[in-house]
Design a protein around this motif. Structure first.
Motif: not given
Length: 520
Positions: A466-469, A491-500
């Motif tokens: 749902v969010n990140a820091v 959405t784009d940034l969470l996918n980036w953090l989770i996927g990479d």
């Protein structure tokens, strides 16, 4: 075993007790939903009973207790943990009165899981200085009862009007850097899980492990603590599924590293108490010296706020506290056979175990079972560890040494105590205010420009990100910053953090003057 009797003024632990209440698990008896004072009172009564089997001698002990130190409840620790059922005006006095103790001085401690160990040290100092005859350290939580009662709409009243002198020390430890920096508050970073998520991912980057491999390692570490918890009658959460790794609806992710099973559990009804006096006074009261346990040494200190630490996944002050505590007590890690190492999050265990040369997968790091399984009774957890430490030192034959590490904040404040059935040196060896060597890193509240990502934490709700820091530093001057994704880019940034694994990758930072935001 003691060749030489202690100095008559040497502080000794003469009684310990703890209590667990299961009312929240039995909805048939709502009238039994007691509050934190009740939990503390039950523990205090048991600690008093532990001093001697003779009721007349116990009454003498109770009459000698003139000072009570009480751990601050979760509900009184800030706006994140409100209790709708009222509060005690003077919790230490209320617990004491409930146990038949008419003390004249009552101290309500600051916030922090380090406080129980620090209060034991302070009690030793006051006893040895003649400022107190006998001291009780106590605390209680009824968070399980509170949460259940709120969920089903119960009407409870846990308030009281005990009139007694009160020294309320407020929230924060004197001479300690603030737990939360201004930038952290601007970015609404209030919960431990986010800070520790940042620390843990920084450690994962250092080790070069994938999320899956890292989660496997911490599940294995915590699995050993679960086994200890199962054998502890005061554990609140030892019925957890032994498979800590597999993600299920009952064990969802809370961050990209932590699943529910390994997190500290605050839904507990627990209390603990420790009673101390001087050796000479204890002998005069007719207590058995073979049951006395001594605080050999105590060292405490504090780290800089998270954003200012050169290596956010390391705790040099923790290492210094443990090292100095052993040196001050004139023992080595090989002399210590009992441990209760603070276990709010796995990285804290790793740091303390590393200093002691312990194997986090094989060695027994806890006497209670840890905050995830024994339970996390707010600021008071380590008092339970001290109670178990005293009992185990008494129960084992021969010379025994035990080490308590109590942690507050975000691997921020540390208190280390070494205990033994060997008579302690007089006065008790106490060191305060250990601090990190070297300058803190420069930070910036409002950052903009090119940056590098150092660590991150992705938060989940019901298994969904749902969010990140993130923590990073600016390329041009190295200043550290917090940043969050802006809602339209989340959405784009969470996918980036989770996927990479974006450690060390470039980010673009911009600010609205209060919060910093990041883009790829």
């Amino acid at each position: 075993m003691n060749v030489k009797a202690p100095d008559k003024n040497c502080a000794v632990i003469i009684g310990v007790g703890q209590y667990k209440d299961s009312a929240a698990q039995d909805m048939s008896t709502p009238s039994e939903f007691k509050g934190p004072v009740y939990m503390g009172t039950q523990a205090a009564t048991r600690a008093l009973s532990d001093t001697h089997e003779n009721a007349q001698i116990r009454a003498v002990v109770a009459n000698q207790i003139d000072t009570v130190f009480c751990a601050r409840t979760f509900a009184d620790s800030g706006p994140l943990f409100p209790c709708p059922f009222g509060r005690s005006k003077n919790m230490g006095a209320a617990i004491a009165r409930g146990a038949g103790i008419y003390s004249s001085r009552h101290v309500y401690a600051v916030i922090g899981g380090d406080t129980p160990q620090s209060l034991v040290a302070e009690a030793a100092e006051e006893i040895e200085a003649g400022a107190a005859k006998a001291v009780m350290i106590c605390g209680g939580e009824a968070i399980a009862n509170m949460k259940t009662a709120m969920r089903v709409g119960m009407a409870l009243d846990w308030s009281d009007d005990v009139e007694a002198p009160l020294e309320d020390r407020g929230f924060f430890t004197p001479n300690c850097p603030p737990l939360m920096s201004r930038s952290a508050m601007q970015h609404q970073l209030y919960t431990p899980i986010e800070y520790y998520g940042l620390l843990e991912n920084a450690r994962r980057a250092r080790q070069g492990l994938s999320r899956e491999d890292y989660r496997k390692t911490i599940s294995e570490i915590m699995g050993g603590m679960l086994q200890t918890s199962i054998g502890n009658p005061f554990s609140a959460h030892s019925d957890i599924d032994k498979d800590l790794l597999t993600l299920t609806p009952a064990n969802p992710l809370f961050t990209d590293i932590y699943s529910k099973a390994i997190l500290p559990k605050d839904a507990v009804n627990q209390g603990a108490a420790v009673i101390m006096t001087s050796y000479g006074r204890a002998i005069d009261m007719g207590l058995d010296p073979s049951r006395f346990v001594y605080l050999q040494a105590h060292v405490e200190g504090s780290e800089s706020p998270v954003l200012e630490r050169p290596d956010i996944d390391k705790s040099p002050v923790l290492e210094a506290c443990i090292t100095h505590a052993m040196a001050t007590a004139n023992v080595t890690a090989q002399d210590i056979n009992l441990y209760d190492l603070y276990s709010c999050f796995p990285i804290v265990l790793k740091e303390s175990a590393k200093v002691l040369g312990l194997n986090v997968y094989k060695d027994n790091l806890t006497l209670t079972g840890g905050l995830a399984f024994f339970g996390g009774p707010g600021n008071n957890y380590s008092l339970h560890g001290i109670v178990d430490m005293v009992n185990q030192i008494r129960d084992k034959s021969g010379l025994n040494y035990g080490l308590i590490h109590a942690n507050g904040g975000f691997m921020s404040k540390h208190a280390v105590g070494i205990y033994s059935n060997k008579a302690a040196s007089y006065p008790t060896r106490i060191i305060r205010h250990m601090a990190e060597d070297g300058p803190a890193l420069k930070t910036i509240d409002a950052a903009s420009g090119a940056g590098m990502l150092e660590s991150f934490c992705v938060n989940y709700r019901q298994g969904v990100a749902v969010n990140a820091v993130i923590i990073g530093h600016l390329k041009d001057n190295g200043h550290r910053f917090y940043a969050k994704p802006k809602p339209e880019h989340i959405t784009d940034l969470l996918n980036w953090l989770i996927g990479d694994d974006p450690f060390g990758q470039a980010v673009e930072i911009y600010t609205d003057g209060i919060k910093n935001y990041f883009m790829r």
